[in-house]
Scaffold this motif. Structure first.
Motif, PDB file in Angstrom:
ATOM      1  N   GLN A 200      14.596  23.753   6.651  1.00  0.00           N
ATOM      2  CA  GLN A 200      15.105  23.818   8.030  1.00  0.00           C
ATOM      3  C   GLN A 200      14.391  22.767   8.854  1.00  0.00           C
ATOM      4  OE1 GLN A 200      17.445  25.679   9.462  1.00  0.00           O
ATOM      5  NE2 GLN A 200      18.040  26.641   7.549  1.00  0.00           N
TER       6      GLN A 200
ATOM      7  N   GLN B 167      21.475  15.348   9.509  1.00  0.00           N
ATOM      8  CA  GLN B 167      21.982  14.607   8.364  1.00  0.00           C
ATOM      9  C   GLN B 167      21.565  15.255   7.056  1.00  0.00           C
ATOM     10  OE1 GLN B 167      20.580  10.790   9.826  1.00  0.00           O
ATOM     11  NE2 GLN B 167      22.614  10.001   9.368  1.00  0.00           N
ATOM     12  N   ARG B 168      20.378  15.840   7.058  1.00  0.00           N
ATOM     13  CA  ARG B 168      19.975  16.532   5.834  1.00  0.00           C
ATOM     14  C   ARG B 168      20.834  17.755   5.591  1.00  0.00           C
ATOM     15  NH1 ARG B 168      13.472  16.305   5.774  1.00  0.00           N
ATOM     16  NH2 ARG B 168      13.321  14.048   5.788  1.00  0.00           N
ATOM     17  N   TYR B 169      21.166  18.436   6.683  1.00  0.00           N
ATOM     18  CA  TYR B 169      22.058  19.592   6.522  1.00  0.00           C
ATOM     19  C   TYR B 169      23.383  19.139   5.918  1.00  0.00           C
ATOM     20  CZ  TYR B 169      18.889  22.015   9.711  1.00  0.00           C
ATOM     21  OH  TYR B 169      17.805  22.573  10.297  1.00  0.00           O
ATOM     22  N   ALA B 170      23.931  18.066   6.487  1.00  0.00           N
ATOM     23  CA  ALA B 170      25.219  17.562   5.989  1.00  0.00           C
ATOM     24  C   ALA B 170      25.098  17.172   4.520  1.00  0.00           C
ATOM     25  CB  ALA B 170      25.657  16.361   6.822  1.00  0.00           C
ATOM     26  N   LEU B 171      23.963  16.534   4.190  1.00  0.00           N
ATOM     27  CA  LEU B 171      23.757  16.135   2.803  1.00  0.00           C
ATOM     28  C   LEU B 171      23.722  17.359   1.895  1.00  0.00           C
ATOM     29  CD1 LEU B 171      23.163  13.905   0.823  1.00  0.00           C
ATOM     30  CD2 LEU B 171      20.746  14.179   1.314  1.00  0.00           C
TER      31      LEU B 171
ATOM     32  N   VAL C  11      27.192  18.525   1.356  1.00  0.00           N
ATOM     33  CA  VAL C  11      27.939  17.683   0.417  1.00  0.00           C
ATOM     34  C   VAL C  11      27.492  17.960  -1.015  1.00  0.00           C
ATOM     35  CG1 VAL C  11      28.264  15.306  -0.317  1.00  0.00           C
ATOM     36  CG2 VAL C  11      28.436  15.893   2.089  1.00  0.00           C
ATOM     37  N   VAL C  12      26.169  18.047  -1.197  1.00  0.00           N
ATOM     38  CA  VAL C  12      25.679  18.305  -2.556  1.00  0.00           C
ATOM     39  C   VAL C  12      26.200  19.643  -3.055  1.00  0.00           C
ATOM     40  CG1 VAL C  12      23.602  18.777  -3.891  1.00  0.00           C
ATOM     41  CG2 VAL C  12      23.658  16.862  -2.303  1.00  0.00           C
TER      42      VAL C  12
ATOM     43  N   LEU D 268      29.804  19.303  -3.988  1.00  0.00           N
ATOM     44  CA  LEU D 268      29.908  18.563  -5.244  1.00  0.00           C
ATOM     45  C   LEU D 268      29.538  19.451  -6.428  1.00  0.00           C
ATOM     46  CD1 LEU D 268      28.603  14.996  -4.493  1.00  0.00           C
ATOM     47  CD2 LEU D 268      30.877  15.722  -5.126  1.00  0.00           C
TER      48      LEU D 268
ATOM     49  N   VAL E  93      32.460  21.650  -7.102  1.00  0.00           N
ATOM     50  CA  VAL E  93      33.585  20.912  -7.697  1.00  0.00           C
ATOM     51  C   VAL E  93      33.273  20.552  -9.148  1.00  0.00           C
ATOM     52  CG1 VAL E  93      34.873  18.772  -7.568  1.00  0.00           C
ATOM     53  CG2 VAL E  93      34.427  20.064  -5.510  1.00  0.00           C
ATOM     54  N   LEU E  94      32.015  20.133  -9.381  1.00  0.00           N
ATOM     55  CA  LEU E  94      31.650  19.794 -10.757  1.00  0.00           C
ATOM     56  C   LEU E  94      31.766  21.009 -11.665  1.00  0.00           C
ATOM     57  CD1 LEU E  94      28.639  17.371 -10.433  1.00  0.00           C
ATOM     58  CD2 LEU E  94      30.817  16.948 -11.526  1.00  0.00           C
TER      59      LEU E  94
ATOM     60  N   ALA F 190      35.346  21.579 -12.282  1.00  0.00           N
ATOM     61  CA  ALA F 190      35.902  20.562 -13.180  1.00  0.00           C
ATOM     62  C   ALA F 190      35.463  20.824 -14.616  1.00  0.00           C
ATOM     63  CB  ALA F 190      35.449  19.168 -12.730  1.00  0.00           C
TER      64      ALA F 190
ATOM     65  N   PRO G 139      40.245  19.875 -19.806  1.00  0.00           N
ATOM     66  CA  PRO G 139      41.309  20.139 -20.780  1.00  0.00           C
ATOM     67  C   PRO G 139      40.755  20.317 -22.192  1.00  0.00           C
ATOM     68  CG  PRO G 139      41.355  17.858 -20.079  1.00  0.00           C
ATOM     69  CD  PRO G 139      40.320  18.509 -19.238  1.00  0.00           C
TER      70      PRO G 139
END
Lengths: 147, 743, 265
Positions: free
Chosen positions: B715, B720-724, B727-728, B731, B734-735, B738, B743
């Protein structure tokens, strides 16, 4: 109607632009550059939307991009006002300057050591000689030396 | 229901004080100095109604029998159904494999009704409760004047009168238990009335805790009664067209085999005795009553002398048919009573606190009543109630007199600090003297007659050949009625009853029943006679120390100690008149015994059989009076006309005096045996709680705390660290998706 | 596409472009300026213009792919430059170039109106506003925060992984011949037409042939002010609110600043 390969290429361009914008917004600390990066992400999305719209022959994507343009304009107006406000408070366009939301007992994050190479004075672009030479105003030069 | 029908009257007796209490609670602060009005009005109304009810009951008794009323008289007012539990099998009827017959299932459904029953015993006690309550309430108007808790006091007194009326009128052991607790609560609140004084608070707590022991006994007794009899009602009820026998109902009383004896019966009786010991301050649970004198004196007079402490007497009298089947339990009642009488009288001889003298005297007199109840004869029960009535008058009188003294002496109650008050407060002195004579058993005061009857009952038991043969072919072994035997528990209980009866028929008696022997009763008789002498001694010691000798008043009393106001002396005079006359009137006419004999509980065949013709026992009267006279004489030698702070008589007693002064070390023993171990246990528990339990909890709490100390670095406040991080996270999701959808 | 006819024209075009670039470089003011270099520059410029003129005829035959590659390359490279340039002013100018590239991509894709609108709205209005703000707010010298990034490694890795994922999904899209997700809108469109046959316009009936028609902008306008009229009104309201809000915030802030300024003075 566009071909599938063009679609794919356009999609990849959109993805690249989006990712670049994302990296920029995560790393750059200048508020205005962050804002530019957000616009860059919007551009990536716009490209993607138009590509799909053209591929499917549907106007919806383009209409949506028009609205994205509109909203981006609004956003720019309001956000720039806020950036100016922030600047007038702190005297900096620094996102890190705003960290009051941190935990109470954590120390304030301060800038790390600056890279040595950048401490050299920047090189100024030369303006082409045109018209008469303006009067030298030191104060003004100090204010606007970077432009 | 006509407005003056007995049922209405019966309901009104508890209702009026309850209304008075509620009004006082609601309006108390607004009424201010008139805060007594609702309570006094309510209690006065209740007293009037109780008087009418007594007249009505007397008429019933008179209409039924000619002199010897054997048919029980009762009025039942069923108010509402309180609780019903279907299929509450006692002891598990189907566990034994015997199917419960359809007609019996009604027996096994538990139902508690709020029902009032009025019989001669109840109506007598109602008159005593409301009458003494009224006098005490009037007296309190003067005594409690200017007390900051004035309305609270009257609310509590009215609440107490309500609870006590309900207790004696309830027709259900469950209801009895409820109001048994309610009078205990009122007592607790009145002892701790001046709760800012640590002694008062401690005394209230002590009374409450000691009473818990007795209440525990009553609770277990109630459970056992339901297990055994399948109902808790006193009266008979109708389920459809079959009669459900109440525990003390007519049909069961008429049934020679209706009551359980043997081990179960004795257990029930001993548990009831334990309850009575707690409430009536008998050995070994008597320790709370002397400390209860920390409460206001009127409350002591009403609750801790006249009414509440007699609840134990009432309960045993009410349960008389249960007791007469268990001679051992009966003998225990007498032994406890006589021992308490002697011990308390002994302690009273060396007390210097006037109210404590009276408190120990109360314990002693209650012991008398217990001794009388334990004889299990008609004479014994009526004598106990007789003594209860007279004792209520003269002990209330003595307490109110002591309160008057205390009021005048500025709160000082130590007899050594004042003397010769006869000159200061003549009315108090005269009425106190009448009360003392009654307590000492001097003829013709009230106490003389009742004490004489108690001695007669004990003497009759000790010398059965001289009076009446009280048991022989008592128990015909009938076929046991089937509808009582729905459960194995009851079958076993009644079977043991049967063996007990069989052994009764034989010569050998086992266990507690062995106590029921003439030699026991002879001992008890002589103990009681000796106690009579002690009683006269300590009573007149108090009288002499307080009212005779040179006039001395403590400094707290101010310069001009004076007689108490009229509102206080009038109740004293009324009670003095009653103490003087009641015994003679009630005894000479034999009215009380005749009246009480119509009580359903006392119409059990085993009791009726012991009824004797009303007689005055000259030899016993002479013995009792002689004992009293000796006691008074010794008191006069020691204290008459002397300074009350002069050396006391106990210096002649040696080690016995030390023993008496320390109240037989009861408190010390309890402290060493119960309080100290409990304190040690509490200390241990506190240590475990503080270190082990709290330590564990704290340790558990420290785990997330330490994690938090690590995680909180995230905290940082940097958006920007929060946003990062966002995003991580996206990701990562999503990974993962995926990877799963590959398939 | 005709490879044979296109290749020489493409080479000529590439040469012209190179020549033009060299000519411009030579003509622009530099430290090592001499009259000779200027003359060389002018000569190269003339050749380049001739080359453009010569290839102009075959431009129409040039594959859309090649054009796309150029404009997409411009967009991507200048986008990269936008985020890595230290100076925010340069970043803004690089962003303008990105916009130009994106506009080209849109044109290649056949969205003429949007391509132009992007240039006009973004480059013409928004970006200029950015530059104004930079003029107002940029302190002297290069600020420390422009020289240091926050968490560059993690962000770069994240961006790269994201791009990899997106590319992967696009690649899988091309691997499966008729992409499953692409069939969906046409089905929806068919359903929509089945529901509303009477409102179907000719452009919807045969969109593939007419999308590149000259009246593409007109069709877009009809669509925008037809089906999406309400949304247009809402967007207009949004613009008004943003305008009023921005003015309100600025005026209040200036009042506060004025107070402070007076007290400071």
């Amino acid at each position: 109607m566009i071909t599938a390969s063009l679609l794919h290429n356009a999609l990849i361009v959109g993805a690249i632009l989006f990712s670049l914008g994302l990296v920029g917004i995560l790393t750059r600390r200048n508020l205005i550059v962050m804002f530019l990066c957000a616009e860059l992400m919007l551009q990536g999305v716009s490209v993607t939307l138009v590509a799909w719209s053209r591929y499917h022959g549907d106007w919806g994507g383009q209409i949506l991009v028009i609205f994205v343009l509109t909203v981006a304009a609004c956003e720019a107006a309001v956000a720039l006002v806020f950036i100016l406000q922030a600047f007038s408070r702190t005297g900096r366009l620094d996102a890190v300057a705003w960290q009051a939301l941190r935990e109470d007992n954590l120390p304030r994050t301060v800038d790390r050591e600056l890279p040595a190479g950048d401490t050299a004075p920047p090189s100024w672009p030369r303006l082409s000689p045109a018209g008469i030479r303006p009067d030298s105003d030191d104060n003004q030069a100090l204010q606007r030396d970077h432009v | 229901m006509s407005p003056f029908s007995p049922t209405t009257l019966l309901v009104l007796v508890p209702l009026l004080p309850l209304l008075g209490a509620i009004c006082t609670i609601l309006l108390g602060r607004r009424l201010g100095a008139r805060g007594h009005l609702p309570a006094v009005a309510g209690i006065a109304g209740a007293a009037l109604v109780a008087g009418l009810l007594l007249v009505s009951t007397v008429n019933d008794v008179r209409g039924d029998g000619n002199g010897q009323a054997t048919r029980p008289v009762e009025i039942i007012a069923e108010l509402w159904q309180w609780a019903t539990v279907d299929d509450a099998h006692a002891g598990g009827g189907d566990a034994a494999g015997t199917p419960v017959a359809p007609g019996i299932s009604a027996l096994d459904s538990f139902s508690a009704t709020v029902t009032l029953r009025c019989d001669p015993l109840t109506s007598t006690l109602l008159v005593i409760i409301t009458g003494v309550g009224l006098l005490v309430a009037i007296y309190s108007i003067g005594y409690m004047h200017d007390d900051p808790g004035y309305p609270r006091f009257f609310a509590l007194v009215a609440m107490f009168v309500f609870s006590m009326s309900m207790l004696v009128a309830a027709s259900n052991f469950l209801l009895v238990y409820v109001f048994w607790e309610a009078v205990g609560a009122c007592s607790y609140l009145l002892i701790g009335f001046w709760f800012t004084r640590p002694e008062a608070a401690r005394a209230a707590k002590k009374a409450f805790l000691v009473n818990r022991v007795g209440d525990f006994g009553l609770a277990i007794a109630t459970f056992l009664l339901w297990m055994t009899y399948g109902t808790l009602d006193f009266h008979d009820t109708w389920a459809g067209d079959t009669v459900v026998q109440g525990i003390l109902g007519h049909t069961r009383l008429a049934d020679a085999e209706g009551f359980v004896g043997g081990a179960v019966g004795t257990a029930i009786c001993l548990l009831i005795l334990l309850a009575a010991c707690g409430k009536s301050a008998q050995l070994p649970l008597h320790v709370w009553l002397p400390d209860a004198m920390e409460g206001p004196t009127p409350a002591s007079a009403l609750i801790h002398a006249a009414t509440m402490v007699t609840a134990g007497i009432y309960l045993i009298t009410r349960s008389a048919p249960l007791f007469v089947g268990c001679p051992g339990a009966l003998a225990m009642v007498s032994i406890v009573g006589a021992t308490t009488a002697l011990v308390a009288a002994g302690i009273a001889t060396v007390q210097n606190d006037l109210k404590r003298v009276l408190a120990y005297s109360t314990i002693s007199q209650l012991g008398y009543m217990f001794a009388s109840l334990g004889t299990g004869s008609m004479l014994g029960f009526t004598a106990a109630i007789f003594h209860l009535v007279t004792h209520a008058f003269f002990k209330a009188l003595l307490f109110l007199g002591a309160g008057s003294v205390m009021h005048s002496m500025g709160g000082v109650i130590d007899m050594r600090r004042f003397g010769g008050l006869r000159q200061v407060m003549p009315v108090t002195a005269a009425t106190f003297l009448i009360g003392a004579c009654a307590l000492a058993g001097l003829p013709p005061f009230a106490g003389f007659f009742s004490k004489d009857e108690i001695l007669a009952a004990l003497h009759a038991k000790a010398h059965p050949d001289q009076h009446h043969s009280d048991h022989a072919d008592a128990h015909a072994a009938d076929q046991i009625a089937p509808n009582r035997l729905a459960t194995p528990f009851r079958q076993a209980a009644f079977a043991s009853n049967r063996t007990a009866l069989e052994s009764d028929a034989g010569l050998e008696r086992v266990g507690l029943d062995a106590l029921d022997h003439p030699s026991t009763w002879q001992t008890l008789f002589w103990m009681s006679l000796f106690t009579a002498g002690l009683t006269a001694f300590y009573t007149f010691r108090a009288v002499f120390m307080t009212f005779t000798g040179p006039k001395r008043v403590p400094t707290e009393a101010g310069h001009h100690p004076h007689e108490s106001p009229t509102v206080m002396t009038v109740p004293l005079m009324i009670l003095a008149g009653l103490s003087l006359l009641a015994g003679w009137v009630l005894f000479a006419t034999g009215g009380l015994a005749w009246f009480l004999a119509a009580t359903p509980s006392l119409t059990a065949p085993a009791i009726v059989r012991t009824a004797v013709t009303h007689a005055f026992h000259v030899d016993l009267a002479v013995q009792g009076s002689l004992a009293a006279a000796i006691g008074i004489a010794i008191a006069a030698i020691g204290h008459l006309g002397k300074r009350s702070d002069s050396p006391q008589m106990e210096r002649f007693l040696g080690p016995l005096g030390t023993l008496l002064e320390n109240k037989f070390y009861f408190d010390a023993i309890y402290k060493a045996l119960i309080v100290r171990p409990l304190e040690g246990l509490s200390l241990l528990s506190a240590l475990i709680d503080r270190n082990l339990v709290d330590g564990t909890v704290d340790a558990v709490a420290r785990v997330p705390l330490s994690w938090g100390a690590v995680v909180r670095r995230l905290q940082s406040g940097l958006v920007q660290r929060y946003a990062l991080a966002g995003v991580v996270g996206v990701l990562a999701i999503v990974l993962a998706l995926a990877w799963q959808l590959r398939p | 596409m005709d490879q044979v006819s296109v290749a020489p024209a493409g080479m000529l075009l590439a040469g012209s472009v190179t020549a033009l670039a060299a000519a411009l470089w030579l003509l622009l003011p530099k430290a090592l300026d001499t009259p000779g270099t200027r003359r060389l520059g002018a000569l190269l410029g003339a050749i380049a213009i001739l080359g453009f003129a010569a290839t102009g005829r075959t431009l129409g035959c040039l594959g859309a792919d090649a054009v796309f590659l150029v404009v997409a390359g411009v967009a991507v490279v200048s986008g990269l430059a936008t985020i890595v340039t230290r100076s925010p002013v340069y970043a803004a100018i690089w962003f303008a170039l990105t916009l130009a590239g994106v506009s080209g991509v849109l044109l290649v894709l056949g969205a003429q109106f949007l391509g132009v609108a992007t240039i006009v709205v973004y480059a013409g209005a928004i970006l200029v506003m950015f530059l104004f703000v930079l003029m107002l707010a940029q302190p002297s010298g290069m600020a420390s925060y422009d020289r240091v990034s926050s968490e560059p490694l993690l962000a770069a890795v994240s961006g790269a992984v994201l791009l990899g994922l997106l590319t992967l999904s696009v690649g899988r899209l091309s691997a499966s011949a008729p992409p499953a997700c692409c069939a969906m809108p046409s089905r929806a469109q068919a359903a929509a037409e089945a529901v509303r046959p009477q409102t179907a316009t000719p452009s919807q009936a045969a969109p593939q042939n007419q999308m590149t028609d000259a009246d593409e902008v007109a069709r877009l306008g009809a669509e925008l002010f037809g089906r999406h009229l309400f949304a247009v009104e809402v967007a207009g309201l949004l613009l008004l609110v943003a305008l009023v809000g921005a003015i309100a915030v600025v005026s209040r802030a200036e009042a506060a600043d004025g107070d402070q300024g007076r007290s400071r003075r």
